[in-house]
Enzyme design. Sequence first.
Site, PDB file in Angstrom:
ATOM      1  CB  CYS A  73      -0.926  -0.019   1.221  1.00  0.00           C
ATOM      2  SG  CYS A  73      -1.911   1.476   1.413  1.00  0.00           S
TER       3      CYS A  73
ATOM      4  CB  CYS B 281      -0.366   2.402   4.118  1.00  0.00           C
ATOM      5  SG  CYS B 281      -1.931   1.801   3.503  1.00  0.00           S
ATOM      6  CG  ASP B 282       3.370   1.070   4.328  1.00  0.00           C
ATOM      7  OD1 ASP B 282       2.922   1.575   5.375  1.00  0.00           O
ATOM      8  OD2 ASP B 282       3.183  -0.110   4.006  1.00  0.00           O
TER       9      ASP B 282
END
Length: 320
Positions: free
Chosen positions: A145, A148-149
């Site tokens: 993701c 997200c990261d």
Amino acid sequence: MSDTRQVTIIGSGPAGLTAAIYTARANLEPLVLEGEPSSTSDQPGGQLMLTTDVENFPGFPEGIMGPELMMHFRSQAERFGATMLTRKVAKVDLTASPHKVWIDSGDKPEPDYTATAVIIATGAQSLMLGLPNETELIGHGLSTCATCDGFFFRDQEIAVIGGGDSAMEEAMFLTRFASKVTIIHRREELRASKIMQDRAMANDKIEFLWNTQVTGYLGDGKLSGVTTENTVTGETGEMALSGLFIAIGHKPGTALFTDWLDIKENGYLVTEPDSSITKIPGVFACGDVVDDYYRQAITAAGSGCMAAIDAERWLETLHD
Ligand code: NAP
């Protein structure tokens, strides 16, 4: 004799547990069939159980570890009276009223549970390469993701695997942080739409490594690179990387429901627009099993709330 509930929730990620919090607070005493530990996680709880730092879930300014966040969701649901059962659903019969749910094995004539309303929150899984150490490296250089990261890879050289729209989108997003993003694709032609291909190719920070399959992960406890093989020549090599994003597609958890509910061409469950209502009265679906677009913990939680309210209002109509 089956245990009969007003609401049974299948799944225990952010969507299922938010639906549990809301239905429990509405005094509906939900049963949550939360799944079982798997080869990739010693607790059920969905994709966040495989995530390390979560920095984009509102309410946690310092960030929180994925499993800890899910423990908070779970205890909040239990506090209001949700019953959690760590078992896997084997079979459902959604045409019956009340709806029937079997756990462990679908061979028994009588279901283990019946429920007036069923909320499906079985999520989706990112497809993975299935290489050794993959699970251990997630959150330690390996990710599924970018939203997200990506933030963790500022000024670093990283790669994305895949040749579809997701891979192009993830790679373009990652160029906001990384100094260079290599898209590793197993063929010489992209599957992505023309417009996404053009955008990725026009991006100075993106390079393509064609006809290449990743064959192994390097690094002990933290990803430091990958081994590769050319899919045409068979030539092998190594590539140093501090981050690798796998973007080869997702598989929604719909196996139990294909006999009963409509499934989109891409495998996701169909609900009415902007709601969790499915074609079967009293059956609601939420979270990543219906969402092929946002795929975030916070959107899954929001959609779990919608399913709880949809179920609650539908149950009220039965008393009218
Ligand atoms: P996808 O279209 O199925 O593409 C998956 C890609 O991963 C393909 O290029 C495939 O290679 C590669 N792949 C699959 N298994 C692999 C493996 N084991 N090793 C290496 N590579 C592998 O999946 P997606 O990109 O997630 O897209 C899913 C759907 O969502 C599509 O309909 C897409 O258009 C849509 N989507 C749209 C947008 C947008 O419009 N903004 C963004 C994201 C997704 P091959 O090509 O060789 O099969």
